[in-house]
Design a protein around this motif. Structure first.
Motif, PDB file in Angstrom:
ATOM      1  N   LYS A 157       7.945 -23.095 -19.994  1.00  0.00           N
ATOM      2  CA  LYS A 157       8.544 -24.157 -19.184  1.00  0.00           C
ATOM      3  C   LYS A 157       7.788 -24.311 -17.866  1.00  0.00           C
ATOM      4  O   LYS A 157       7.446 -25.426 -17.456  1.00  0.00           O
ATOM      5  CB  LYS A 157      10.020 -23.862 -18.895  1.00  0.00           C
ATOM      6  CG  LYS A 157      10.679 -24.933 -18.015  1.00  0.00           C
ATOM      7  CD  LYS A 157      12.143 -24.617 -17.740  1.00  0.00           C
ATOM      8  CE  LYS A 157      12.760 -25.690 -16.854  1.00  0.00           C
ATOM      9  NZ  LYS A 157      14.190 -25.411 -16.554  1.00  0.00           N
ATOM     10  N   ARG A 158       7.493 -23.193 -17.206  1.00  0.00           N
ATOM     11  CA  ARG A 158       6.773 -23.257 -15.932  1.00  0.00           C
ATOM     12  C   ARG A 158       5.363 -23.807 -16.121  1.00  0.00           C
ATOM     13  O   ARG A 158       4.894 -24.627 -15.325  1.00  0.00           O
ATOM     14  CB  ARG A 158       6.709 -21.849 -15.318  1.00  0.00           C
ATOM     15  CG  ARG A 158       6.050 -21.814 -13.953  1.00  0.00           C
ATOM     16  CD  ARG A 158       6.882 -22.532 -12.911  1.00  0.00           C
ATOM     17  NE  ARG A 158       6.181 -22.638 -11.646  1.00  0.00           N
ATOM     18  CZ  ARG A 158       5.335 -23.622 -11.318  1.00  0.00           C
ATOM     19  NH1 ARG A 158       5.086 -24.610 -12.183  1.00  0.00           N
ATOM     20  NH2 ARG A 158       4.746 -23.645 -10.150  1.00  0.00           N
TER      21      ARG A 158
ATOM     22  N   GLN B 249       5.531 -27.585 -16.801  1.00  0.00           N
ATOM     23  CA  GLN B 249       5.797 -28.336 -15.571  1.00  0.00           C
ATOM     24  C   GLN B 249       4.515 -28.532 -14.774  1.00  0.00           C
ATOM     25  O   GLN B 249       4.251 -29.617 -14.253  1.00  0.00           O
ATOM     26  CB  GLN B 249       6.839 -27.592 -14.729  1.00  0.00           C
ATOM     27  CG  GLN B 249       8.240 -27.648 -15.290  1.00  0.00           C
ATOM     28  CD  GLN B 249       9.217 -26.747 -14.544  1.00  0.00           C
ATOM     29  OE1 GLN B 249       8.832 -25.711 -13.975  1.00  0.00           O
ATOM     30  NE2 GLN B 249      10.493 -27.116 -14.545  1.00  0.00           N
ATOM     31  N   GLU B 250       3.724 -27.481 -14.689  1.00  0.00           N
ATOM     32  CA  GLU B 250       2.456 -27.557 -13.962  1.00  0.00           C
ATOM     33  C   GLU B 250       1.495 -28.533 -14.644  1.00  0.00           C
ATOM     34  O   GLU B 250       0.843 -29.351 -13.983  1.00  0.00           O
ATOM     35  CB  GLU B 250       1.820 -26.166 -13.882  1.00  0.00           C
ATOM     36  CG  GLU B 250       0.613 -26.077 -12.978  1.00  0.00           C
ATOM     37  CD  GLU B 250       0.949 -26.175 -11.499  1.00  0.00           C
ATOM     38  OE1 GLU B 250       0.057 -26.580 -10.726  1.00  0.00           O
ATOM     39  OE2 GLU B 250       2.098 -25.858 -11.121  1.00  0.00           O
TER      40      GLU B 250
ATOM     41  N   TYR C   8       2.255 -30.998 -16.679  1.00  0.00           N
ATOM     42  CA  TYR C   8       2.791 -32.363 -16.632  1.00  0.00           C
ATOM     43  C   TYR C   8       2.405 -33.060 -15.327  1.00  0.00           C
ATOM     44  O   TYR C   8       2.156 -34.267 -15.300  1.00  0.00           O
ATOM     45  CB  TYR C   8       4.309 -32.312 -16.770  1.00  0.00           C
ATOM     46  CG  TYR C   8       4.970 -33.672 -16.872  1.00  0.00           C
ATOM     47  CD1 TYR C   8       4.916 -34.402 -18.054  1.00  0.00           C
ATOM     48  CD2 TYR C   8       5.650 -34.227 -15.786  1.00  0.00           C
ATOM     49  CE1 TYR C   8       5.524 -35.647 -18.158  1.00  0.00           C
ATOM     50  CE2 TYR C   8       6.257 -35.470 -15.879  1.00  0.00           C
ATOM     51  CZ  TYR C   8       6.196 -36.175 -17.064  1.00  0.00           C
ATOM     52  OH  TYR C   8       6.784 -37.401 -17.160  1.00  0.00           O
ATOM     53  N   ASN C   9       2.361 -32.285 -14.269  1.00  0.00           N
ATOM     54  CA  ASN C   9       2.026 -32.844 -12.950  1.00  0.00           C
ATOM     55  C   ASN C   9       0.540 -32.752 -12.622  1.00  0.00           C
ATOM     56  O   ASN C   9       0.127 -33.097 -11.510  1.00  0.00           O
ATOM     57  CB  ASN C   9       2.823 -32.116 -11.864  1.00  0.00           C
ATOM     58  CG  ASN C   9       4.319 -32.400 -11.973  1.00  0.00           C
ATOM     59  OD1 ASN C   9       4.736 -33.544 -12.095  1.00  0.00           O
ATOM     60  ND2 ASN C   9       5.137 -31.355 -11.964  1.00  0.00           N
TER      61      ASN C   9
ATOM     62  N   LYS D  40       1.151 -35.776 -22.656  1.00  0.00           N
ATOM     63  CA  LYS D  40       2.157 -35.394 -21.663  1.00  0.00           C
ATOM     64  C   LYS D  40       3.436 -36.208 -21.769  1.00  0.00           C
ATOM     65  O   LYS D  40       4.512 -35.734 -21.400  1.00  0.00           O
ATOM     66  CB  LYS D  40       1.577 -35.547 -20.247  1.00  0.00           C
ATOM     67  CG  LYS D  40       0.521 -34.529 -19.902  1.00  0.00           C
ATOM     68  CD  LYS D  40       0.302 -34.429 -18.397  1.00  0.00           C
ATOM     69  CE  LYS D  40      -0.250 -35.695 -17.819  1.00  0.00           C
ATOM     70  NZ  LYS D  40      -0.624 -35.528 -16.393  1.00  0.00           N
TER      71      LYS D  40
ATOM     72  N   TYR E 115      11.975 -29.935 -21.477  1.00  0.00           N
ATOM     73  CA  TYR E 115      11.333 -28.620 -21.415  1.00  0.00           C
ATOM     74  C   TYR E 115      12.112 -27.594 -22.240  1.00  0.00           C
ATOM     75  O   TYR E 115      13.287 -27.804 -22.561  1.00  0.00           O
ATOM     76  CB  TYR E 115      11.260 -28.142 -19.956  1.00  0.00           C
ATOM     77  CG  TYR E 115      10.349 -28.970 -19.090  1.00  0.00           C
ATOM     78  CD1 TYR E 115       8.966 -28.803 -19.146  1.00  0.00           C
ATOM     79  CD2 TYR E 115      10.866 -29.916 -18.204  1.00  0.00           C
ATOM     80  CE1 TYR E 115       8.115 -29.568 -18.347  1.00  0.00           C
ATOM     81  CE2 TYR E 115      10.024 -30.682 -17.396  1.00  0.00           C
ATOM     82  CZ  TYR E 115       8.651 -30.496 -17.479  1.00  0.00           C
ATOM     83  OH  TYR E 115       7.814 -31.252 -16.694  1.00  0.00           O
TER      84      TYR E 115
END
Length: 332
Positions: A73-74, A77-78, A80-81, A200, A208
């Motif tokens: 998940k972490r 997130q990274e 995705y951005n 993405k 997530y």
């Protein structure tokens, strides 16, 4: 097609992780995000030194082990951005890409026709030790990797004769399905994290992983969201990942050998694998409570038959606790 690899590592596994990163670089990956899930001091020290040498590498250092669910998940997130990349390739820290494995995924993606595929398509690299995935596409049975509806921990009384025959064939080294060399890809219902390739925008569509799962079945719950929304997960046999460390002894293919859980193995592993699987089945696979309850009853009777000593009994009690907790879980 700019691709970001997301890799989760833990423990003292830098010697594995480095091989995976090096292989990614050879494949022409554009960015590598590693989530250090509170790894051992020795491994973290080596990783920090290695990070300084590789411009494409970014490491997220976590102070506690959040399991595969929290780690991916972490990392997602990274990624995705990350403005540098559009596509994400998930890898375990022992999934070493082989030559042209990434190129094959890119070429397949560009040729595959699917409406709104950026939100609805996930490709999956092939890991040869996950035989059941290959069997699923050879037999045109995507749900083989998931299990029959109303099964309990993958057990369904209807499948018992077939499973006995399959186990016997594996024991004597016989092929459990007929291979067709012309079949190079096919649909599967769920996927492990290691090998998943997608745009993405898929994250915006399915979200997530659930951190509450911690480990085991979190990848199935997350990937099944693609299937549930009528998207597709396509296994591409020619994109190969080499598992440089074999799976735990109590696993074969993608399924758990639950009878081996009675042996002296990690109680934590057996607890989470069973708790999460029970929750997953109850929420997504049970259509008839009576049939599910019957499979549950028979499975536990068979399992109890294998209890032989005090260690077995303790592990059996741990399994019963995991089942009870799985039935009572409530994740949002």
């Amino acid at each position: 097609m700019k691709v970001c690899a997301v890799i989760v590592t833990y423990g003292d596994r830098f010697y594995l992780l480095k091989q995976v990163i090096d292989a990614c670089l050879k494949e022409g990956i554009d960015k590598i995000i590693v989530v250090d899930n509170a790894s051992a001091e020795n491994s973290r020290r080596q990783l920090k030194e290695y990070e300084k040498q590789i411009d494409k590498l970014k490491v997220i250092y976590l102070n506690e082990n959040t399991g595969s669910a929290g780690g991916y998940k972490r990392g997602l997130q990274e990624a995705y951005n990350c403005e540098e990349c559009e596509y994400i390739w998930l890898l375990d820290d022992d999934n070493m890409p082989t030559k042209d494995s990434l190129k094959i995924l890119k070429d397949f993606w560009n040729k595959y026709d699917l409406e709104d595929k950026e939100e609805n398509l996930c490709l999956l690299s092939f890991r040869p030790d996950r035989v059941i995935y290959k069997e699923a596409i050879m037999t045109n049975n995507p749900n083989l990797v998931l299990g029959r509806k109303n099964s309990f921990l993958g057990f369904h009384i209807i499948d018992l004769p077939k499973k006995v025959i399959r186990v016997i064939k594996r024991k004597i080294g016989m092929q459990t399905f007929k291979e067709n060399s012309k079949i190079r890809y096919g649909q599967v219902a769920v996927a492990p994290y290691g090998g998943m390739f997608f745009h993405k925008k898929l994250i915006g569509s399915i979200g997530y992983p659930k951190e509450e799962f911690f480990v085991y079945a979190d990848d199935h719950e997350w990937s099944y969201r693609v299937t549930k929304k009528n998207g597709k997960i396509i296994l591409v046999l020619d994109s190969v990942l080499e598992d440089i460390e074999k799976s735990e002894g109590f696993r074969y293919g993608n399924k758990l050998n639950y009878f081996q859980l009675l042996l002296n193995i990690s109680k934590m592993r057996s607890y989470y694998s069973i708790r999460n699987r029970v929750f997953f089945e109850k929420c997504l696979l049970v259509q008839n409570d009576k049939i599910w309850s019957l499979n549950r009853f028979i499975f536990l009777k068979i399992l109890a038959f294998y209890v032989r000593d005090k260690d077995n009994k303790k592990n059996y009690e741990n399994i019963l606790k995991a089942i009870e907790d799985g039935e009572n879980l409530c994740f949002t």
